[in-house]
Design a protein around this motif. Structure first.
Motif, PDB file in Angstrom:
ATOM      1  N   LYS A 152       0.866  -1.199   0.148  1.00  0.00           N
ATOM      2  CA  LYS A 152      -0.053   0.124  -0.164  1.00  0.00           C
ATOM      3  C   LYS A 152       0.947   1.235  -0.084  1.00  0.00           C
ATOM      4  O   LYS A 152       1.996   1.167   0.455  1.00  0.00           O
ATOM      5  N   ARG A 153       0.242   2.330  -0.230  1.00  0.00           N
ATOM      6  CA  ARG A 153       0.893   3.698  -0.497  1.00  0.00           C
ATOM      7  C   ARG A 153       0.868   4.476   0.808  1.00  0.00           C
ATOM      8  O   ARG A 153      -0.228   4.435   1.557  1.00  0.00           O
ATOM      9  N   PHE A 154       1.851   4.787   1.524  1.00  0.00           N
ATOM     10  CA  PHE A 154       1.749   5.571   2.890  1.00  0.00           C
ATOM     11  C   PHE A 154       1.898   6.904   2.579  1.00  0.00           C
ATOM     12  O   PHE A 154       2.540   7.190   1.446  1.00  0.00           O
ATOM     13  N   LYS A 155       1.351   7.716   3.619  1.00  0.00           N
ATOM     14  CA  LYS A 155       1.563   9.343   3.365  1.00  0.00           C
ATOM     15  C   LYS A 155       2.675   9.871   3.373  1.00  0.00           C
ATOM     16  O   LYS A 155       2.938  10.799   2.595  1.00  0.00           O
ATOM     17  N   ASP A 156       3.627   9.013   3.938  1.00  0.00           N
ATOM     18  CA  ASP A 156       5.055   9.640   4.059  1.00  0.00           C
ATOM     19  C   ASP A 156       5.979   8.364   4.509  1.00  0.00           C
ATOM     20  O   ASP A 156       5.559   7.254   4.878  1.00  0.00           O
ATOM     21  N   VAL A 157       7.303   8.686   4.665  1.00  0.00           N
ATOM     22  CA  VAL A 157       8.278   7.685   4.839  1.00  0.00           C
ATOM     23  C   VAL A 157       8.154   7.177   6.255  1.00  0.00           C
ATOM     24  O   VAL A 157       8.190   5.960   6.666  1.00  0.00           O
ATOM     25  N   LYS A 158       7.817   8.322   7.144  1.00  0.00           N
ATOM     26  CA  LYS A 158       7.477   7.933   8.750  1.00  0.00           C
ATOM     27  C   LYS A 158       6.680   6.742   8.758  1.00  0.00           C
ATOM     28  O   LYS A 158       6.790   5.878   9.497  1.00  0.00           O
ATOM     29  N   ALA A 159       5.484   7.274   8.279  1.00  0.00           N
ATOM     30  CA  ALA A 159       4.143   6.287   8.495  1.00  0.00           C
ATOM     31  C   ALA A 159       4.776   4.806   7.733  1.00  0.00           C
ATOM     32  O   ALA A 159       4.386   3.627   8.088  1.00  0.00           O
ATOM     33  N   LEU A 160       5.362   4.701   6.632  1.00  0.00           N
ATOM     34  CA  LEU A 160       5.836   3.458   6.172  1.00  0.00           C
ATOM     35  C   LEU A 160       6.794   2.722   7.291  1.00  0.00           C
ATOM     36  O   LEU A 160       6.713   1.601   7.308  1.00  0.00           O
ATOM     37  N   SER A 161       7.753   3.528   7.885  1.00  0.00           N
ATOM     38  CA  SER A 161       8.476   2.781   8.846  1.00  0.00           C
ATOM     39  C   SER A 161       7.803   2.395  10.125  1.00  0.00           C
ATOM     40  O   SER A 161       8.263   1.267  10.386  1.00  0.00           O
ATOM     41  N   ILE A 162       6.917   3.055  10.337  1.00  0.00           N
ATOM     42  CA  ILE A 162       6.073   2.488  11.485  1.00  0.00           C
ATOM     43  C   ILE A 162       5.495   1.083  11.115  1.00  0.00           C
ATOM     44  O   ILE A 162       5.601   0.145  11.766  1.00  0.00           O
ATOM     45  N   GLN A 163       4.844   1.005   9.956  1.00  0.00           N
ATOM     46  CA  GLN A 163       4.353  -0.307   9.412  1.00  0.00           C
ATOM     47  C   GLN A 163       5.408  -1.434   9.417  1.00  0.00           C
ATOM     48  O   GLN A 163       5.098  -2.509   9.514  1.00  0.00           O
ATOM     49  N   ILE A 164       6.555  -1.088   8.559  1.00  0.00           N
ATOM     50  CA  ILE A 164       7.818  -1.915   8.835  1.00  0.00           C
ATOM     51  C   ILE A 164       8.191  -2.677  10.135  1.00  0.00           C
ATOM     52  O   ILE A 164       8.154  -3.712  10.430  1.00  0.00           O
ATOM     53  N   LYS A 165       8.047  -1.543  11.111  1.00  0.00           N
ATOM     54  CA  LYS A 165       8.360  -2.194  12.445  1.00  0.00           C
ATOM     55  C   LYS A 165       7.164  -3.151  12.661  1.00  0.00           C
ATOM     56  O   LYS A 165       7.460  -4.283  13.312  1.00  0.00           O
ATOM     57  N   ASP A 166       5.852  -2.675  12.507  1.00  0.00           N
ATOM     58  CA  ASP A 166       4.862  -3.766  12.674  1.00  0.00           C
ATOM     59  C   ASP A 166       5.036  -4.787  12.011  1.00  0.00           C
ATOM     60  O   ASP A 166       4.763  -6.331  12.572  1.00  0.00           O
ATOM     61  N   ASP A 167       5.304  -4.927  10.680  1.00  0.00           N
ATOM     62  CA  ASP A 167       5.628  -6.202   9.927  1.00  0.00           C
ATOM     63  C   ASP A 167       6.705  -6.971  10.558  1.00  0.00           C
ATOM     64  O   ASP A 167       6.587  -8.253  10.633  1.00  0.00           O
ATOM     65  N   ILE A 168       7.692  -6.441  10.983  1.00  0.00           N
ATOM     66  CA  ILE A 168       8.763  -7.111  11.717  1.00  0.00           C
ATOM     67  C   ILE A 168       8.363  -7.823  13.073  1.00  0.00           C
ATOM     68  O   ILE A 168       8.679  -9.179  13.129  1.00  0.00           O
ATOM     69  N   ASP A 169       7.721  -7.154  13.820  1.00  0.00           N
ATOM     70  CA  ASP A 169       6.884  -7.753  14.995  1.00  0.00           C
ATOM     71  C   ASP A 169       6.038  -8.832  14.554  1.00  0.00           C
ATOM     72  O   ASP A 169       6.452  -9.879  15.025  1.00  0.00           O
ATOM     73  N   LYS A 170       5.595  -8.852  13.532  1.00  0.00           N
ATOM     74  CA  LYS A 170       4.672 -10.028  13.229  1.00  0.00           C
ATOM     75  C   LYS A 170       5.425 -10.972  12.622  1.00  0.00           C
ATOM     76  O   LYS A 170       4.851 -12.328  12.842  1.00  0.00           O
ATOM     77  N   ALA A 171       6.315 -10.743  11.769  1.00  0.00           N
ATOM     78  CA  ALA A 171       7.066 -11.722  11.224  1.00  0.00           C
ATOM     79  C   ALA A 171       8.130 -12.615  12.289  1.00  0.00           C
ATOM     80  O   ALA A 171       8.034 -13.882  12.151  1.00  0.00           O
ATOM     81  N   ARG A 172       8.393 -11.845  13.091  1.00  0.00           N
ATOM     82  CA  ARG A 172       9.336 -12.507  14.280  1.00  0.00           C
ATOM     83  C   ARG A 172       8.174 -13.598  14.973  1.00  0.00           C
ATOM     84  O   ARG A 172       8.786 -14.761  15.529  1.00  0.00           O
ATOM     85  N   SER A 173       7.067 -13.332  15.139  1.00  0.00           N
ATOM     86  CA  SER A 173       6.134 -14.044  15.960  1.00  0.00           C
ATOM     87  C   SER A 173       6.063 -15.430  14.987  1.00  0.00           C
ATOM     88  O   SER A 173       5.801 -16.653  15.478  1.00  0.00           O
ATOM     89  N   ILE A 174       5.468 -15.156  13.668  1.00  0.00           N
ATOM     90  CA  ILE A 174       5.474 -16.233  12.732  1.00  0.00           C
ATOM     91  C   ILE A 174       6.711 -17.249  12.592  1.00  0.00           C
ATOM     92  O   ILE A 174       6.691 -18.220  12.511  1.00  0.00           O
TER      93      ILE A 174
END
Length: 310
Positions: free
Chosen positions: A284-306
């Motif tokens: 998805k498109r994020f409004k700015d790089v900061k918002a993308l970075s927050i999502q990537i951090k969430d992705d990493i947390d979810k990935a670690r759990s999986i």
């Protein structure tokens, strides 16, 4: 496993052989059944187990405008076949010259003369030779004359009654259904490619990425964000990868970017093997790089759990 590349490098073998023949793209559970049957017969009789495959895919040559994408590159295919306990692996270069070889010449010159074949194991509907004129019946007739047996391994079906095939796996990957693809493959979905220099966008998010260039004809899953492992040397590293465009940076071209957790060493020009475990989300498109970075951090947390459960 002894690897022989090309018929020109094939000499007459001392031991008699049990030979499995096929393209084996993906080395899925159906292919593994064929190869394992050959290995079992060879071990029981004290003969060499041999797998013969063709590279590139015959349809790349015969139907270049309508060829299938490739599930496994040659390196990965070799690795998967070696793990099945095969003694010898012959890779025949499939080109227009080889495509003209008759079924009779293939049987006489390759199977009988070079491999001293005692058993041939092939899948249902197997065809070979110029014009695909060789089939199971032809092999059986040749075997009667030249004293070798032929085993035809029937197609395997899923619990739902669908035939297992490389085509079905390609379709599942296209739809992003990793779980079903893995079940039919009998092993994880892999992507391999060379690390190339990127534009440095990953560093803007605070998460450095390796940009992977795959073969032109490689089968790549549906666009999305995935998690899995990246093999570096003999070690598996937890990873998150973006397969597709990067709309936040206005990049429309489909790419593969891999963020390898807890790893910051340069990897340019290295060939990496990526094991996909799960699809996390759509791109998805994020409004700015900061918002993308927050999502990537969430992705990493979810990935670690999986990945902790993988």
């Amino acid at each position: 496993m002894k690897i022989i590349e090309g018929l020109k490098n094939l000499s007459r073998q001392q031991k008699k052989s049990v030979v499995a023949i096929g393209v084996f793209d993906g080395v899925h559970v159906g292919h593994r059944k064929i190869i394992s049957a050959a290995v079992k017969k060879a071990r029981k009789s004290g003969r060499n187990s041999v797998v013969i495959t063709f590279d590139p895919h015959p349809l790349d040559v015969l139907r270049p405008k309508n060829h299938p994408t490739r599930l496994t590159g040659l390196t990965l295919k070799t690795h998967l076949i070696e793990n099945l306990g095969v003694d010898m692996f012959l890779i025949i270069k499939f080109n227009k010259t080889f495509a003209k070889m008759s079924a009779k010449k293939f049987v006489d010159d390759v199977l009988v003369d070079k491999f001293r074949v005692q058993n041939v194991v092939v899948g249902e509907n197997f065809r070979f030779g110029a014009g695909a004129k060789g089939d199971i019946k032809y092999l059986e007739e040749a075997g009667t004359k030249q004293n070798f047996d032929v085993e035809e391994v029937p197609l395997i079906k899923t619990a739902g009654g669908q035939k297992i095939s490389s085509t079905r796996i390609r379709n599942l990957l296209r739809d992003g259904d990793l779980k079903s693809a893995q079940e039919i493959l009998g092993h994880p979905v892999f992507i391999s490619g060379v690390v190339i220099e990127g534009k440095g966008y990953g560093s803007q998010t605070g998460f450095h990425t390796a940009n992977i260039e795959t073969e032109d004809k490689a089968s790549v899953p549906k666009e999305g964000v995935y998690t899995g492992f990246t093999m570096i040397g003999k070690k598996r590293h937890e990873s998150v990868m973006n397969i597709g465009p990067s709309p936040t940076f206005n990049i429309k071209k489909k790419r593969i970017e891999v963020h390898i957790l807890e790893y910051n060493k340069p990897l340019y020009n290295n060939t990496l093997e990526i094991e996909l475990i799960a699809r996390l989300r759509d791109i998805k498109r994020f409004k700015d790089v900061k918002a993308l970075s927050i999502q990537i951090k969430d992705d990493i947390d979810k990935a670690r759990s999986i990945l902790a459960k993988a």
